[in-house]
Design a protein around this motif. Structure first.
Motif, PDB file in Angstrom:
ATOM      1  N   LEU A 180       9.260   3.850 -12.099  1.00 38.49           N
ATOM      2  CA  LEU A 180       8.366   2.935 -11.384  1.00 38.49           C
ATOM      3  C   LEU A 180       8.634   3.019  -9.883  1.00 38.49           C
ATOM      4  N   ALA A 181       9.924   3.110  -9.518  1.00 39.08           N
ATOM      5  CA  ALA A 181      10.276   3.178  -8.096  1.00 39.08           C
ATOM      6  C   ALA A 181       9.625   4.398  -7.459  1.00 39.08           C
ATOM      7  N   GLU A 182       9.640   5.545  -8.145  1.00 40.82           N
ATOM      8  CA  GLU A 182       9.021   6.760  -7.590  1.00 40.82           C
ATOM      9  C   GLU A 182       7.538   6.522  -7.317  1.00 40.82           C
ATOM     10  N   GLN A 183       6.842   5.865  -8.291  1.00 43.95           N
ATOM     11  CA  GLN A 183       5.402   5.608  -8.101  1.00 43.95           C
ATOM     12  C   GLN A 183       5.168   4.642  -6.947  1.00 43.95           C
ATOM     13  N   VAL A 184       5.987   3.601  -6.901  1.00 45.68           N
ATOM     14  CA  VAL A 184       5.705   2.523  -5.940  1.00 45.68           C
ATOM     15  C   VAL A 184       6.123   2.944  -4.523  1.00 45.68           C
ATOM     16  N   LYS A 185       7.138   3.809  -4.429  1.00 42.88           N
ATOM     17  CA  LYS A 185       7.573   4.259  -3.099  1.00 42.88           C
ATOM     18  C   LYS A 185       6.445   4.990  -2.363  1.00 42.88           C
ATOM     19  N   ALA A 186       5.516   5.518  -3.150  1.00 43.48           N
ATOM     20  CA  ALA A 186       4.378   6.195  -2.530  1.00 43.48           C
ATOM     21  C   ALA A 186       3.529   5.230  -1.695  1.00 43.48           C
ATOM     22  N   LEU A 187       3.748   3.924  -1.878  1.00 41.76           N
ATOM     23  CA  LEU A 187       2.985   2.941  -1.098  1.00 41.76           C
ATOM     24  C   LEU A 187       3.615   2.673   0.272  1.00 41.76           C
ATOM     25  N   ASN A 188       4.853   3.162   0.462  1.00 44.49           N
ATOM     26  CA  ASN A 188       5.540   2.876   1.729  1.00 44.49           C
ATOM     27  C   ASN A 188       4.640   3.191   2.927  1.00 44.49           C
ATOM     28  N   THR A 189       4.682   2.303   3.916  1.00 44.85           N
ATOM     29  CA  THR A 189       3.936   2.570   5.157  1.00 44.85           C
ATOM     30  C   THR A 189       4.963   2.814   6.263  1.00 44.85           C
ATOM     31  N   ASP A 190       4.480   2.945   7.498  1.00 46.61           N
ATOM     32  CA  ASP A 190       5.411   3.151   8.619  1.00 46.61           C
ATOM     33  C   ASP A 190       6.399   2.001   8.724  1.00 46.61           C
ATOM     34  N   THR A 191       5.909   0.806   8.397  1.00 46.86           N
ATOM     35  CA  THR A 191       6.783  -0.354   8.610  1.00 46.86           C
ATOM     36  C   THR A 191       7.355  -0.894   7.302  1.00 46.86           C
ATOM     37  N   ALA A 192       6.585  -0.861   6.225  1.00 48.19           N
ATOM     38  CA  ALA A 192       7.021  -1.522   4.988  1.00 48.19           C
ATOM     39  C   ALA A 192       7.568  -0.510   3.997  1.00 48.19           C
ATOM     40  N   THR A 193       8.800  -0.762   3.536  1.00 47.73           N
ATOM     41  CA  THR A 193       9.385   0.167   2.560  1.00 47.73           C
ATOM     42  C   THR A 193       9.906  -0.600   1.352  1.00 47.73           C
ATOM     43  N   LEU A 194       9.832   0.051   0.207  1.00 49.92           N
ATOM     44  CA  LEU A 194      10.319  -0.564  -1.035  1.00 49.92           C
ATOM     45  C   LEU A 194      11.822  -0.755  -0.928  1.00 49.92           C
TER      46      LEU A 194
END
Ligand code: NAD
Length: 474
Positions: free
Chosen positions: A388-402
Motif C-alpha cells: 500500500l505504501a508503494e501505491q500511496v507514495k506515488a501521491l507525494n507532491t513537492d511539499t506533502a510526503t507520506l
C-alpha cells in the motif's frame, strides 16, 4: 401555580404517572397540567420522532416537562425521543441522585449518597455514524469546549447549592488525549474557581470500579455522556434498584424530569410497578419550580413508607418488608404518610434555592491554526502495508510526503510488525501540507490512480502545538 407538561408514556408509564400525580397533588403541589401524548402510538402512526409538533409547542411554552417512560419500537428508523428531547431543548445536564435506603432496600452499600452529573448533548451521542469500508464502521466522538464548560460549571454550582463537599471527574484521557483530554482540562480550570469544594479526577475504568466497590468515597461525579449513561445506571442499581431513581435534565430555559428506568412493557397494566423512580423525578421537579416545601413533604412521606416496609414487588424482601403492595396502594400509603417523617432513615430538609445562573459561554480568541498535514483514509483490501505504501507514495507532491500508515490506529508502515492484524481501513498520513491546495491535489491524484480515499482529516497545529493523535507505536 406553575403550568407543567405531562406525558403518561407507554407500558407502566400511565400507572406510575397517575400514582405520582396523585401523591404530589395530595401534598399540595401548585401545578396546572397540560397532557400531551408521546411515544409508541405516535411512532406507530408514522411519526418517526414519537412526538407531534403541537406537543413541542406546549413543552416549550411551559418549560417544565414531567415524562413517564416510553417504548421506542424496534427497527423502522424510530429515533429515541429522549435523546431528541434533550438535544432539541438544550438539556445539557442530566442529574441523577443515587441514595441507599439501607436496611429497608437491599444493597451491598449501606452508606451511599452520590449524584451523577452526566453531559447530555454530545460525545458519541451526537449520533454521527458512517460505514466506510466493507469491514469498518465509525462513530464520531465530538467534545466541545462550551459543552465541557457548561456541564463542569453546573456540577460545581450544584455541589455549592446542595452543600456537597467534593466533585470528581471521570474520563479516559490517558487514551483519548484530545476529546477526554479537553473535558479533563476544562474540569481543572473550573475546579480552580471553587477552592472551597474538593476536586479530583479518576481514569474512568478504575474510577468506575472504585465507585461500584466503595461508593461512600464519592459525592458528586461529573462525566461525559456515554460514561455517564452507563455509570448512572450502575450507581442506581447498586444503591438498591433502578426502579427507585429519578433524574432531571436541565437546560438554560427548559427542564425535563423522569424516572431512569424504561416502560417495562411486561409489567404494564397489572398495578405492580413501583412508581418511586418517577416520584423522585417529580420531587426534583418540585424543587426546580420553587415548591421545595411540597418536595420535602413528599420525600419524607415516601421515606417513611419505605421505612415502614410497604414495598412493591421489585424491592419486597421477606424479613424486611411488611406488606407487598401494588402501584395504587403504594401511592395511597405515601399519601397517608404526608406530614410525617422517617424515624430511622434521615429525613430531608429542602429550601428553595435561586435558579442557578451560569455565566453564558464566552468564546475564547481564536488560536493561530496551521495546517501541517493530512490523513487520507483509504479502503484497501490488501494485507501487506509495504504494498500500500508503494501505491500511496506515488501521491507525494513537492511539499506533502507520506510519513506513516496506520491500521485501526497502530502504525504498520514504516517498520510495522507482521503480527499486527489489519483490516481494510488504512490511514495514510501526509506531512508537509503547507497549503490547503495540496489536499485537493492529493485527492485528484488518488482518484486518477484508483486509490479509494474514503475520507480525510486535516492535521493542524493550534498556537504551534500539534492537535492530533500520533500513530500508536509511532
Ligand atoms: P425497563 O427499565 O423498562 O425494564 C427492565 C426491567 O426492570 C423490567 O422488566 C422490570 O422487571 C424492571 N422494572 C423497571 N422499572 C420498574 C418499576 N418501576 N417497577 C418495577 N419493576 C421495574 O428496561 P427495558 O426492558 O430495557 O426497556 C423497555 C422499554 O423501555 C424499551 O422500549 C426501551 O426503549 C424503553 N426505555 C425507555 C426509557 C425512557 O423513556 N426514559 C428508558 C429506558 C428504556
Amino acid at each position: 401555580m406553575t403550568r407543567i407538561t405531562v406525558a403518561k408514556g407507554d407500558g407502566i408509564g400511565p400507572e406510575i404517572m397517575d400514582a405520582t400525580l396523585d401523591i404530589i397533588q395530595a401534598a399540595g403541589a401548585k401545578i396546572e397540567i397540560d397532557f400531551i401524548e408521546v411515544g409508541e402510538q405516535v411512532y406507530l402512526s408514522g411519526n418517526t420522532s414519537g412526538i407531534a409538533k403541537e406537543s413541542w409547542d406546549i413543552i416549550r411554552k411551559n418549560k417544565v416537562f414531567l415524562k413517564a417512560p416510553i417504548t421506542t419500537p424496534q427497527g423502522g428508523g424510530y429515533k429515541s425521543l429522549n435523546v431528541t428531547t434533550r438535544k432539541f431543548l438544550g438539556l445539557y445536564a442530566n442529574v441523577r441522585p443515587c441514595l441507599s435506603l439501607h436496611p429497608y432496600v437491599d444493597t451491598k452499600h449501606p452508606v451511599m449518597d452520590i449524584v451523577i452529573i452526566r453531559e447530555n448533548e454530545e460525545d458519541l451521542y451526537a449520533g454521527i455514524e458512517h460505514q466506510q469500508t466493507d469491514e469498518v464502521v465509525q462513530c464520531l466522538k465530538l467534545i466541545s469546549r462550551p459543552g465541557c464548560e457548561k456541564i463542569v460549571r453546573y456540577a460545581f454550582e450544584y455541589a455549592k447549592q446542595n452543600g456537597r463537599k467534593k466533585v470528581t471527574c471521570f474520563t479516559k484521557d490517558n487514551i483519548m488525549k484530545q476529546t477526554d483530554g479537553l473535558f479533563h482540562k476544562v474540569f481543572d480550570e473550573i475546579a480552580a474557581k471553587y477552592p472551597e469544594i474538593e476536586n479530583e479526577h479518576w481514569i474512568i475504568d478504575i474510577g468506575a470500579a472504585k465507585m461500584s466497590d466503595t461508593p461512600e468515597l464519592f459525592d458528586v461525579i461529573v462525566m461525559p455522556n456515554l460514561y455517564g449513561d452507563v455509570l448512572s445506571d450502575i450507581a442506581a442499581q447498586i444503591a438498591g434498584s433502578v426502579g427507585l431513581a429519578g433524574s432531571s435534565n436541565i437546560g438554560e430555559s427548559c427542564a425535563m424530569f423522569e424516572a431512569i428506568h424504561g416502560s417495562a412493557p411486561r409489567r404494564a397494566g397489572q398495578n405492580v410497578a413501583n412508581p418511586s423512580g418517577l416520584l423522585q423525578g417529580a420531587i426534583l421537579m418540585l424543587q426546580h419550580i420553587g415548591q421545595s416545601d411540597v418536595a420535602e413533604r413528599v420525600q419524607n412521606a415516601w421515606l417513611k413508607t419505605i421505612e415502614d416496609g410497604i414495598h412493591t414487588y421489585d424491592i419486597y424482601q421477606e424479613g424486611t418488608s411488611t406488606q407487598k403492595v401494588g402501584t395504587k396502594e403504594f401511592a395511597q400509603a405515601v399519601i397517608a404518610n404526608l406530614g410525617q417523617s422517617p424515624t430511622k432513615l434521615k429525613p430531608v430538609q429542602y429550601a428553595d434555592k435561586p435558579q442557578m445562573q451560569l455565566p453564558t459561554y464566552q468564546r475564547k480568541p481564536s488560536a493561530v491554526k496551521t495546517l501541517i498535514g493530512v490523513d487520507l483514509f483509504v479502503h484497501w483490501a490488501g494485507s501487506n502495508p509495504d504494498e500500500l505504501a508503494e501505491q500511496v507514495k506515488a501521491l507525494n507532491t513537492d511539499t506533502a510526503t507520506l510519513s506513516m500508515i496506520t491500521n485501526r490506529g497502530i502504525k504498520v508502515w514504516p517498520e510495522g510488525f507482521p503480527e499486527t492484524f489489519c483490516t481494510d481501513h488504512w490511514r495514510c498520513r501526509f506531512k508537509g501540507v503547507d497549503a490547503a491546495l495540496t489536499i485537493p491535489q492529493l485527492l485528484a491524484k488518488a482518484y486518477e490512480q484508483g486509490i479509494d480515499v474514503i475520507k480525510t482529516e486535516n492535521l493542524y497545529e493550534f498556537d504551534g502545538k500539534p492537535a492530533f493523535s500520533l500513530g500508536q507505536g509511532q
